[in-house]
Design a protein around this motif. Structure first.
Motif, PDB file in Angstrom:
ATOM      1  N   ASP A 124     -47.816  -4.056  54.357  1.00 56.20           N
ATOM      2  CA  ASP A 124     -48.025  -3.705  55.765  1.00 56.20           C
ATOM      3  C   ASP A 124     -46.858  -2.933  56.370  1.00 56.20           C
ATOM      4  O   ASP A 124     -46.825  -2.711  57.579  1.00 56.20           O
ATOM      5  N   THR A 125     -45.901  -2.515  55.561  1.00 53.27           N
ATOM      6  CA  THR A 125     -44.744  -1.767  56.058  1.00 53.27           C
ATOM      7  C   THR A 125     -45.131  -0.305  56.257  1.00 53.27           C
ATOM      8  O   THR A 125     -45.572   0.359  55.311  1.00 53.27           O
ATOM      9  N   ARG A 175     -52.738   5.152  54.015  1.00 54.31           N
ATOM     10  CA  ARG A 175     -53.424   4.674  55.218  1.00 54.31           C
ATOM     11  C   ARG A 175     -52.833   5.387  56.431  1.00 54.31           C
ATOM     12  O   ARG A 175     -51.870   6.127  56.325  1.00 54.31           O
ATOM     13  N   SER A 195     -50.950   4.335  58.619  1.00 55.05           N
ATOM     14  CA  SER A 195     -49.550   3.977  58.844  1.00 55.05           C
ATOM     15  C   SER A 195     -48.612   4.677  57.870  1.00 55.05           C
ATOM     16  O   SER A 195     -47.400   4.546  57.971  1.00 55.05           O
ATOM     17  N   ASN A 211     -48.587   4.002  54.676  1.00 51.17           N
ATOM     18  CA  ASN A 211     -48.365   3.071  53.569  1.00 51.17           C
ATOM     19  C   ASN A 211     -49.254   3.467  52.390  1.00 51.17           C
ATOM     20  O   ASN A 211     -50.402   3.832  52.561  1.00 51.17           O
TER      21      ASN A 211
END
Length: 130
Positions: A33-34, A86, A88, A90
């Motif tokens: 999730d980073t 994604r 984000s 990531n």
């Protein structure tokens, strides 16, 4: 005197590779999730090529001395390219990482089993077959 023909040292190198691979996969899972984290991988092909480049011979002071080579084992971790990201940024695929982790665990356990077998054989020889 080399009792197993280098088998134990080869198994040790395999265990080192499997350990580094496990740490890399666990790091990928921990950073799922980073934002902007790019998945890392340990490539056996790259590690083998690195090993072949790092062979060097010992200096011989007399022609009667045996020639031998020394090998350094330093596997590398690199970022995986060409993955879908994604929103984000990531690039960790949790399903793929868990699959790699399970495969690596099976590989590691097989190596540990072989080392244990070799050491049990040595123990039996030391005890005189009892």
């Amino acid at each position: 005197m080399n009792l197993f023909g280098g088998t134990i040292s080869s198994l040790e190198k395999g265990l080192s590779y499997a350990t580094l691979n496990h740490k890399t996969i666990a790091n990928n899972i921990a950073n799922v999730d980073t934002p902007n984290y790019k998945a890392k991988s340990v490539s056996f092909k790259d590690t083998l090529a690195n090993e072949q480049r790092q062979l060097f011979s010992a200096y011989r002071t007399d022609n009667r001395h045996f020639d031998f080579t020394i090998q350094q084992f330093t596997p590398g971790v690199h970022s995986v390219n060409g993955l879908r990201y994604r929103n984000s940024g990531n690039a960790v695929d949790m399903d793929a990482e868990q699959t790699k982790l399970a495969q690596n665990q099976i590989y590691y356990n097989a190596l540990v089993d072989r080392v244990s077998g070799k050491l049990n054989t040595l123990n039996t020889v030391i005890k005189g077959g009892r």
